[in-house]
Write a protein that holds these residues in place. Structure first.
Motif, short mmCIF file in Angstrom:
data_model
loop_
_atom_site.label_atom_id
_atom_site.label_comp_id
_atom_site.label_asym_id
_atom_site.label_seq_id
_atom_site.Cartn_x
_atom_site.Cartn_y
_atom_site.Cartn_z
N SER A 1 -29.89 -43.74 83.34
CA SER A 1 -29.54 -43.71 84.59
C SER A 1 -29.28 -45.01 85.58
N HIS B 1 -32.39 -29.50 85.72
CA HIS B 1 -33.59 -29.75 86.92
C HIS B 1 -33.74 -31.07 86.80
N ALA B 2 -33.82 -31.89 88.01
CA ALA B 2 -34.09 -33.39 87.98
C ALA B 2 -35.64 -33.44 87.69
N VAL C 1 -31.91 -35.53 84.00
CA VAL C 1 -31.91 -34.03 84.06
C VAL C 1 -32.10 -33.53 83.06
N TYR C 2 -33.09 -32.49 83.19
CA TYR C 2 -33.60 -31.72 82.01
C TYR C 2 -33.51 -30.33 82.13
#
Length: 79
Positions: free
Chosen positions: A17, A63-64, A59-60
């Motif tokens: 990121s 969802h963040a 993001v997983y």
């Protein structure tokens, strides 16, 4: 209108990121860039009207990461 200042904020446990946020920030080509690393501590951002801001978090499952959102909770902008 090109922003004079950019805020590059990221939460990046693995560095991916961070690399993405910095690449986008370089593309903005602003006169001043402020980097905020929320990976280990919460950050406080006080962006002003007309500033550009880039945020990157992992993001997983669509969802963040919840810890990333908590660390960026103090971010505020003007407009």
């Amino acid at each position: 209108m090109k922003p004079a200042k950019s805020w590059i904020c990221y939460f990046s446990p693995t560095g991916t990121s961070r690399r993405v946020a910095e690449a986008v920030g370089r593309g903005l080509n602003c006169a001043q860039t402020i980097v905020c690393d929320a990976t280990h501590d919460a950050v406080s951002v006080a962006a002003e009207r007309g500033d550009a801001a880039v945020f990157a978090v992992p993001v997983y499952g669509g969802h963040a990461a919840p810890l990333a959102l908590r660390r960026l909770d103090a971010v505020r902008g003007d407009g």
